[in-house]
Design a protein around this motif. Structure first.
Motif, PDB file in Angstrom:
ATOM      1  N   ILE A 126      26.814   6.910 -11.159  1.00  0.00           N
ATOM      2  CA  ILE A 126      26.074   6.020 -12.055  1.00  0.00           C
ATOM      3  C   ILE A 126      26.080   6.557 -13.480  1.00  0.00           C
ATOM      4  CG2 ILE A 126      23.759   5.128 -12.578  1.00  0.00           C
ATOM      5  CD1 ILE A 126      23.378   4.875  -9.498  1.00  0.00           C
ATOM      6  N   ARG A 127      25.970   7.890 -13.625  1.00  0.00           N
ATOM      7  CA  ARG A 127      26.058   8.480 -14.965  1.00  0.00           C
ATOM      8  C   ARG A 127      27.433   8.236 -15.585  1.00  0.00           C
ATOM      9  NH1 ARG A 127      22.843  12.540 -12.523  1.00  0.00           N
ATOM     10  NH2 ARG A 127      24.674  13.799 -12.013  1.00  0.00           N
ATOM     11  N   GLN A 128      28.479   8.303 -14.773  1.00  0.00           N
ATOM     12  CA  GLN A 128      29.822   8.016 -15.283  1.00  0.00           C
ATOM     13  C   GLN A 128      29.937   6.562 -15.723  1.00  0.00           C
ATOM     14  OE1 GLN A 128      33.339   9.850 -13.209  1.00  0.00           O
ATOM     15  NE2 GLN A 128      31.791  10.356 -11.681  1.00  0.00           N
ATOM     16  N   MET A 129      29.299   5.674 -14.975  1.00  0.00           N
ATOM     17  CA  MET A 129      29.309   4.263 -15.351  1.00  0.00           C
ATOM     18  C   MET A 129      28.578   4.044 -16.666  1.00  0.00           C
ATOM     19  SD  MET A 129      28.532   2.641 -11.589  1.00  0.00           S
ATOM     20  CE  MET A 129      29.490   3.162 -10.162  1.00  0.00           C
ATOM     21  N   ASP A 130      27.455   4.736 -16.835  1.00  0.00           N
ATOM     22  CA  ASP A 130      26.717   4.658 -18.105  1.00  0.00           C
ATOM     23  C   ASP A 130      27.581   5.148 -19.257  1.00  0.00           C
ATOM     24  OD1 ASP A 130      24.253   3.522 -17.456  1.00  0.00           O
ATOM     25  OD2 ASP A 130      23.442   5.430 -16.749  1.00  0.00           O
ATOM     26  N   ASP A 131      28.266   6.265 -19.047  1.00  0.00           N
ATOM     27  CA  ASP A 131      29.121   6.832 -20.100  1.00  0.00           C
ATOM     28  C   ASP A 131      30.237   5.862 -20.477  1.00  0.00           C
ATOM     29  OD1 ASP A 131      27.600   9.127 -20.095  1.00  0.00           O
ATOM     30  OD2 ASP A 131      28.986  10.278 -18.837  1.00  0.00           O
ATOM     31  N   LEU A 132      30.863   5.261 -19.452  1.00  0.00           N
ATOM     32  CA  LEU A 132      31.949   4.314 -19.717  1.00  0.00           C
ATOM     33  C   LEU A 132      31.436   3.089 -20.448  1.00  0.00           C
ATOM     34  CD1 LEU A 132      34.971   3.637 -19.256  1.00  0.00           C
ATOM     35  CD2 LEU A 132      34.273   2.476 -17.139  1.00  0.00           C
ATOM     36  N   SER A 133      30.255   2.638 -20.065  1.00  0.00           N
ATOM     37  CA  SER A 133      29.647   1.476 -20.712  1.00  0.00           C
ATOM     38  C   SER A 133      29.452   1.722 -22.205  1.00  0.00           C
ATOM     39  CB  SER A 133      28.308   1.150 -20.044  1.00  0.00           C
ATOM     40  OG  SER A 133      27.640   0.117 -20.727  1.00  0.00           O
ATOM     41  N   ARG A 134      28.936   2.907 -22.549  1.00  0.00           N
ATOM     42  CA  ARG A 134      28.721   3.237 -23.962  1.00  0.00           C
ATOM     43  C   ARG A 134      30.045   3.446 -24.696  1.00  0.00           C
ATOM     44  NH1 ARG A 134      24.541   6.319 -21.630  1.00  0.00           N
ATOM     45  NH2 ARG A 134      25.893   8.154 -21.630  1.00  0.00           N
ATOM     46  N   GLU A 135      30.970   4.134 -24.034  1.00  0.00           N
ATOM     47  CA  GLU A 135      32.255   4.451 -24.665  1.00  0.00           C
ATOM     48  C   GLU A 135      33.065   3.197 -24.977  1.00  0.00           C
ATOM     49  OE1 GLU A 135      36.480   6.483 -23.323  1.00  0.00           O
ATOM     50  OE2 GLU A 135      34.635   7.179 -22.360  1.00  0.00           O
ATOM     51  N   LYS A 136      33.073   2.243 -24.050  1.00  0.00           N
ATOM     52  CA  LYS A 136      33.886   1.037 -24.196  1.00  0.00           C
ATOM     53  C   LYS A 136      33.111  -0.135 -24.789  1.00  0.00           C
ATOM     54  CE  LYS A 136      37.553   2.858 -22.189  1.00  0.00           C
ATOM     55  NZ  LYS A 136      38.798   3.140 -22.973  1.00  0.00           N
ATOM     56  N   GLY A 137      31.799   0.030 -24.952  1.00  0.00           N
ATOM     57  CA  GLY A 137      30.990  -1.064 -25.466  1.00  0.00           C
ATOM     58  C   GLY A 137      30.937  -2.246 -24.522  1.00  0.00           C
ATOM     59  N   ILE A 138      30.882  -1.955 -23.225  1.00  0.00           N
ATOM     60  CA  ILE A 138      30.836  -3.014 -22.208  1.00  0.00           C
ATOM     61  C   ILE A 138      29.527  -2.909 -21.442  1.00  0.00           C
ATOM     62  CG2 ILE A 138      33.348  -3.145 -21.979  1.00  0.00           C
ATOM     63  CD1 ILE A 138      33.166  -1.356 -19.525  1.00  0.00           C
ATOM     64  N   SER A 139      29.222  -3.930 -20.674  1.00  0.00           N
ATOM     65  CA  SER A 139      27.994  -3.917 -19.896  1.00  0.00           C
ATOM     66  C   SER A 139      28.096  -2.892 -18.763  1.00  0.00           C
ATOM     67  CB  SER A 139      27.729  -5.301 -19.299  1.00  0.00           C
ATOM     68  OG  SER A 139      28.697  -5.601 -18.310  1.00  0.00           O
ATOM     69  N   PHE A 140      26.934  -2.483 -18.276  1.00  0.00           N
ATOM     70  CA  PHE A 140      26.923  -1.558 -17.141  1.00  0.00           C
ATOM     71  C   PHE A 140      27.613  -2.179 -15.935  1.00  0.00           C
ATOM     72  CE2 PHE A 140      25.055  -0.026 -13.183  1.00  0.00           C
ATOM     73  CZ  PHE A 140      25.272   1.340 -13.306  1.00  0.00           C
ATOM     74  N   GLN A 141      27.387  -3.486 -15.722  1.00  0.00           N
ATOM     75  CA  GLN A 141      28.010  -4.162 -14.586  1.00  0.00           C
ATOM     76  C   GLN A 141      29.528  -4.131 -14.693  1.00  0.00           C
ATOM     77  OE1 GLN A 141      26.673  -5.118 -11.797  1.00  0.00           O
ATOM     78  NE2 GLN A 141      28.643  -5.848 -10.994  1.00  0.00           N
ATOM     79  N   ALA A 142      30.047  -4.331 -15.920  1.00  0.00           N
ATOM     80  CA  ALA A 142      31.500  -4.272 -16.110  1.00  0.00           C
ATOM     81  C   ALA A 142      32.022  -2.862 -15.851  1.00  0.00           C
ATOM     82  CB  ALA A 142      31.860  -4.711 -17.523  1.00  0.00           C
ATOM     83  N   ALA A 143      31.259  -1.863 -16.274  1.00  0.00           N
ATOM     84  CA  ALA A 143      31.651  -0.476 -16.019  1.00  0.00           C
ATOM     85  C   ALA A 143      31.624  -0.177 -14.526  1.00  0.00           C
ATOM     86  CB  ALA A 143      30.717   0.473 -16.768  1.00  0.00           C
TER      87      ALA A 143
END
Length: 280
Positions: A215-232
């Motif tokens: 879940i932390r990796q998903m949060d990081d990807l969401s912030r890095e790519k500017g996408i929603s958490f669901q998309a991450a």
């Protein structure tokens, strides 16, 4: 003449009906057991009748809450702190565990782990050292301490939490893959040394598990790519051909099986639970 098919069917049915309560009364040590997969495994083994040694990070309030929750189980539960980066702390931890359970532990689940994603040329040495210390050195030291007692008792289960990244990798995870692959190699060697003593050693290699680390990796990807958490989240889970994340309950089920007598001849295995990802 006896029909071989009928004989095999009968033997299988007999084996299933004769399986004892394998874990009742056993002592299980689960590292990283204050959250996520480790906490799930500890709960599962406690439910099966094990006494539990918990260890992991968390506030005193969190630890007290977990200990209170574990009172619902019949087995003893203790929290023993340890800094798994420090060999001296690990030695002290092992002594404290043996003060509580002089015969040592029957089930050792080396679950504690960290994640740090960065390209090799930018990877800090201290993070590499932490990765190796927690993922490889701590399991080595804990196994070194408790294996002899398992051999003396003629029964033991060592389960190392590796990863699908032990057999594949991706950008930014070279050190993580190296450590998890090393843990698989360690698993195989220990299994061979312990095989004739009734002690098995296996590694579980999950894909993306619906647990805090992923879940932390998903949060990081969401912030890095500017996408929603669901998309991450979908980015990670879609890597599995099943299109589903691995659940903590599924990992617990595999731990359960590996601790039963049905798995007496299952050792030195690195078991993928990755929704088919590595088969790509």
């Amino acid at each position: 003449m006896c029909n071989p098919l009928i004989s095999v069917t009968y033997m299988c049915k007999a084996a299933l009906t004769e399986v004892p309560a394998d874990m009742d009364g056993k002592v299980a040590l689960v590292t990283g057991s204050t959250t996520g997969i480790g906490l799930g495994i500890a709960n599962h083994l406690a439910e099966k009748g094990c006494s539990i040694i918990l260890t992991g990070l968390g506030s005193q309030e969190l630890i007290n809450s977990i200990l209170e929750d574990f009172k619902k189980y019949k087995g003893r539960v203790d929290y023993v702190p340890a800094d798994l980066i420090d060999p001296v702390s690990i030695a002290t931890f092992c002594d404290k565990v043996c003060d509580i359970h002089p015969d040592g532990v029957d089930i050792l689940v080396n679950n504690a782990g960290i994640q740090y994603v960065r390209a090799v040329e930018d990877y800090p040495l201290e993070k590499w050292n932490e990765m190796i210390a927690i993922t490889m050195t701590a399991p080595f030291l804990l196994t070194k301490h408790f294996l002899s007692r398992m051999k003396q008792k003629g029964w033991g289960r060592i389960i190392n939490m590796s990863s699908q990244m032990a057999v594949i990798s991706t950008q930014g995870k070279a050190p993580y893959s190296a450590a998890k692959a090393g843990l698989v190699g360690f698993t195989k060697g220990v299994a061979l040394e312990a095989a004739e003593y009734g002690v098995t050693c296996n590694a579980i290699c999950p894909g993306f598990v619906d647990a805090p680390m992923a879940i932390r990796q998903m949060d990081d990807l969401s912030r890095e790519k500017g996408i929603s958490f669901q998309a991450a989240r979908e980015h990670f889970t879609n890597a599995h051909p099943t299109k589903k994340a691995v659940t903590v309950a599924e990992v617990c089920g595999l731990v359960d099986f590996l601790c039963t007598s049905s798995a007496d001849n299952m050792t030195a295995s690195a078991i993928l639970m990755d929704g088919g990802n590595v088969a790509h």
